[in-house]
Design a protein around this motif. Sequence first.
Motif, short mmCIF file in Angstrom:
data_model
loop_
_atom_site.label_atom_id
_atom_site.label_comp_id
_atom_site.label_asym_id
_atom_site.label_seq_id
_atom_site.Cartn_x
_atom_site.Cartn_y
_atom_site.Cartn_z
N LYS A 181 92.88 0.96 22.14
CA LYS A 181 94.34 1.07 22.10
C LYS A 181 94.77 2.42 21.54
O LYS A 181 95.70 3.05 22.04
CB LYS A 181 94.93 -0.07 21.25
N CYS A 182 94.08 2.86 20.49
CA CYS A 182 94.43 4.10 19.79
C CYS A 182 93.20 4.62 19.08
O CYS A 182 92.40 3.82 18.56
CB CYS A 182 95.56 3.82 18.79
N VAL A 183 93.01 5.93 19.07
CA VAL A 183 91.91 6.54 18.32
C VAL A 183 92.45 7.67 17.47
O VAL A 183 93.12 8.57 17.98
CB VAL A 183 90.81 7.10 19.26
N LYS A 184 92.17 7.62 16.17
CA LYS A 184 92.49 8.71 15.27
C LYS A 184 91.22 9.08 14.50
O LYS A 184 90.30 8.27 14.38
CB LYS A 184 93.62 8.34 14.31
N VAL A 185 91.19 10.30 14.00
CA VAL A 185 90.00 10.83 13.34
C VAL A 185 90.35 11.30 11.93
O VAL A 185 91.33 12.04 11.74
CB VAL A 185 89.38 12.00 14.13
N ALA A 186 89.55 10.88 10.96
CA ALA A 186 89.66 11.35 9.59
C ALA A 186 88.38 12.11 9.25
O ALA A 186 87.28 11.56 9.36
CB ALA A 186 89.86 10.20 8.62
N SER A 187 88.52 13.36 8.84
CA SER A 187 87.35 14.16 8.44
C SER A 187 87.58 14.70 7.04
O SER A 187 88.65 15.24 6.75
CB SER A 187 87.14 15.32 9.42
N LEU A 188 86.58 14.56 6.19
CA LEU A 188 86.71 15.08 4.84
C LEU A 188 86.89 16.59 4.86
O LEU A 188 87.72 17.14 4.13
CB LEU A 188 85.47 14.71 4.01
N LEU A 189 86.12 17.27 5.73
CA LEU A 189 86.15 18.73 5.78
C LEU A 189 86.44 19.23 7.19
O LEU A 189 86.01 18.63 8.17
CB LEU A 189 84.80 19.32 5.33
N LEU A 190 87.16 20.33 7.27
CA LEU A 190 87.37 21.07 8.51
C LEU A 190 86.96 22.51 8.25
O LEU A 190 87.54 23.17 7.38
CB LEU A 190 88.83 21.01 8.95
N LYS A 191 85.94 22.99 8.96
CA LYS A 191 85.41 24.33 8.69
C LYS A 191 86.13 25.38 9.53
O LYS A 191 86.36 25.19 10.72
CB LYS A 191 83.90 24.36 8.98
N ARG A 192 86.47 26.51 8.88
CA ARG A 192 87.00 27.66 9.61
C ARG A 192 85.82 28.46 10.15
O ARG A 192 85.06 29.06 9.40
CB ARG A 192 87.83 28.56 8.68
N THR A 193 85.66 28.43 11.45
CA THR A 193 84.53 29.13 12.06
C THR A 193 84.95 29.75 13.38
O THR A 193 85.72 29.13 14.14
CB THR A 193 83.35 28.17 12.29
N PRO A 194 84.46 30.95 13.71
CA PRO A 194 84.77 31.58 15.00
C PRO A 194 84.30 30.75 16.19
O PRO A 194 84.80 30.92 17.30
CB PRO A 194 84.02 32.91 14.93
N ALA A 195 83.35 29.87 15.95
CA ALA A 195 82.80 29.05 17.03
C ALA A 195 83.65 27.81 17.33
O ALA A 195 83.33 27.05 18.23
CB ALA A 195 81.38 28.62 16.68
#
Length: 225
Positions: free
Chosen positions: A161-175
């Motif tokens: 019905k619905c998908v959401k994502v929780a992430s502890l970290l989000l990395k700043r990367t050129p890739a």
Amino acid sequence: MTGNASKTTASFIQISDDDKGYPLDQFCIPKHYEEDLERVLIPEGLINDRTERLARDIVADFGNEPIVVLCVLKGGYKFFTDLVDKIKVLNRNSGHSVQLGIDFIRLKSYVNESSSGKIEVIGGDNLENLKGKNVLIVEDIIDTGRTMQQLLELMTSVQPKCVKVASLLLKRTPASVGYIPNYIGFEVPNLFLVGYALDYNEFFRDLSHICVINSTGKEKYSVKQ
């Protein structure tokens, strides 16, 4: 609705590239890792407080609708456990509650510091059970975003019905492919981080704080290819 960059207004604590973190001797570090780390970047106490706020945001967003919390193993287990525990506390002590279901999936894409380019999905056979349900995917870190995009494509095929994502970290990367999850604990520099269940070739999961690994640690625990 799936979590994606164009449909999220996620907020987060940003850790700058020049952040010096904290000296190791100001915290309790396991003796076997003392020579393998450069510094503490995010102390466990700060992670705990930020996770509590994310839990409150998630409960508010989903209202009274039940959700299935899907843990991405292995690195996500610690954040997953703490997040679910805090949602359960809110369920007991707030004006409304969210019914929780629990499921697990394992993804693997790293050897040493680099992505192998091949995403291994383990334990996805029962994802059909998620059809028609609200799903919250819980991950430890979003790096390039490719792994999560592949998982979201897989999720679409089972028609939740619905998908959401929780992430502890989000990395700043050129890739990065530009993917941003719905819930983010911290945005971090392009460093290889370990601890709080984040590993380097299966080591450092038993480290409480999120730390920066040094060259000694990378050499000691590298996989010889």
